[in-house]
Structures are given as C-alpha cells and as structure tokens.
Write a protein that holds these residues in place. Structure first.
Motif, mmCIF file in Angstrom:
data_model
loop_
_atom_site.group_PDB
_atom_site.id
_atom_site.type_symbol
_atom_site.label_atom_id
_atom_site.label_comp_id
_atom_site.label_asym_id
_atom_site.label_seq_id
_atom_site.Cartn_x
_atom_site.Cartn_y
_atom_site.Cartn_z
ATOM 1 N N THR A 13 10.765 -16.397 61.684
ATOM 2 C CA THR A 13 9.994 -16.321 60.451
ATOM 3 C C THR A 13 9.309 -14.961 60.435
ATOM 4 O O THR A 13 8.610 -14.607 61.383
ATOM 5 N N GLN A 14 9.549 -14.192 59.373
ATOM 6 C CA GLN A 14 9.017 -12.834 59.271
ATOM 7 C C GLN A 14 8.438 -12.604 57.890
ATOM 8 O O GLN A 14 8.782 -13.298 56.930
ATOM 9 N N MET A 15 7.582 -11.597 57.787
ATOM 10 C CA MET A 15 7.100 -11.133 56.493
ATOM 11 C C MET A 15 8.137 -10.142 55.965
ATOM 12 O O MET A 15 8.443 -9.156 56.630
ATOM 13 N N VAL A 16 8.695 -10.426 54.793
ATOM 14 C CA VAL A 16 9.759 -9.586 54.242
ATOM 15 C C VAL A 16 9.408 -9.166 52.816
ATOM 16 O O VAL A 16 8.629 -9.815 52.129
ATOM 17 N N ASP A 17 10.039 -8.067 52.392
ATOM 18 C CA ASP A 17 9.864 -7.601 51.023
ATOM 19 C C ASP A 17 11.007 -8.139 50.165
ATOM 20 O O ASP A 17 11.654 -9.114 50.535
ATOM 21 N N CYS A 18 11.310 -7.489 49.059
ATOM 22 C CA CYS A 18 12.319 -7.993 48.125
ATOM 23 C C CYS A 18 13.755 -7.793 48.616
ATOM 24 O O CYS A 18 14.693 -8.312 48.018
ATOM 25 N N ASN A 19 13.967 -7.055 49.692
ATOM 26 C CA ASN A 19 15.313 -6.820 50.219
ATOM 27 C C ASN A 19 15.828 -8.039 50.966
ATOM 28 O O ASN A 19 15.067 -8.894 51.384
ATOM 29 N N ALA A 54 14.369 -0.448 46.239
ATOM 30 C CA ALA A 54 12.954 -0.091 46.098
ATOM 31 C C ALA A 54 12.201 -1.330 45.634
ATOM 32 O O ALA A 54 12.548 -1.940 44.631
ATOM 33 N N CYS A 55 11.191 -1.700 46.371
ATOM 34 C CA CYS A 55 10.390 -2.881 46.037
ATOM 35 C C CYS A 55 9.063 -2.401 45.470
ATOM 36 O O CYS A 55 8.152 -2.055 46.216
ATOM 37 N N PHE A 56 8.976 -2.353 44.153
ATOM 38 C CA PHE A 56 7.782 -1.800 43.527
ATOM 39 C C PHE A 56 6.586 -2.729 43.681
ATOM 40 O O PHE A 56 5.470 -2.275 43.846
ATOM 41 N N GLU A 57 6.819 -4.030 43.603
ATOM 42 C CA GLU A 57 5.729 -4.952 43.890
ATOM 43 C C GLU A 57 5.655 -5.057 45.403
ATOM 44 O O GLU A 57 6.566 -5.523 46.058
ATOM 45 N N LEU A 58 4.604 -4.568 45.974
ATOM 46 C CA LEU A 58 4.513 -4.446 47.424
ATOM 47 C C LEU A 58 4.176 -5.751 48.117
ATOM 48 O O LEU A 58 3.941 -5.758 49.312
ATOM 49 N N ALA A 59 4.149 -6.843 47.385
ATOM 50 C CA ALA A 59 3.817 -8.128 48.001
ATOM 51 C C ALA A 59 4.944 -8.571 48.916
ATOM 52 O O ALA A 59 6.103 -8.606 48.527
#
Length: 106
Positions: A13-19, A54-59
């Motif tokens: 389980t990891q913190m991931v961005d939109c990729n 590119a993940c513009f929303e950095l959440a």
C-alpha cells in the motif's frame, strides 16, 4: 471444495499520484525437500514502472500497488498456503466460487 479457487495478489500500500504504478518482484513456487509440499516466496520488492503523466492536482491517494502477475490455485482445506514475503509486503486474496450447475439451452 472443488467449487472454490483462491486468487493471490502481492504488493504494497503506497501513496500514489494520478499515474499508474507497478512494482518489480518475482513470486517463486518452491518445494519442501523430501515432502513434496509447495510454498511461495518473494525475495524482494522494488519500485517498478509507472506512467509519467503530469498530475496537476497534487493530491495523492493511498492505493494497493502489485507485483506483476497473479496466482490462482484450487482451494484445499487440508494443506496451508505458505508465503514468505519481504518486510513491508502485503498479501491480498480473493476466494472465487464456481456455480456448479450447468444450463443447457437450444
């Protein structure tokens, strides 16, 4: 028991961005010498490939990231399923039930 299968997924389980993210690791099936029983082992898990959008929303969000491949096996309550995993790894499983009734239509 013939109507059941187990699907095994191994990852973290990891913190991931939109990729889309993946991990590198190999699940090996080994045999207990002299007994003939199988066990499964992953020696190490490392960061794997990901897309580079590119993940513009950095959440970032928490997600389960897996090593490639899945293991499906028949359910057998007489023998335990033994897995040796590196620290920080998670094993998730699903139980599948087959509907053993067949329907015939013309």
């Amino acid at each position: 028991e013939d109507d059941y299968m187990i699907e095994i997924q191994i990852g973290q389980t990891q913190m991931v961005d939109c990729n889309k993210h993946g991990l590198n690791g190999e699940l090996k099936e080994l045999t207990v010498q002299g007994w003939g029983y199988s066990y499964y082992q992953v020696d190490e898990i490392a960061e794997g490939p990901s897309t580079m959008m590119a993940c513009f929303e950095l959440a970032k969000k928490e997600a389960f990231v897996r090593i490639p491949g899945e293991l499906k096996m028949r359910y057998d309550s007489r023998l335990p399923k033994v897995f040796y995993l590196p620290e920080g790894a998670e094993l998730r499983f699903r139980t599948w039930k087959v509907d053993s009734t067949y329907q015939y239509s013309k």
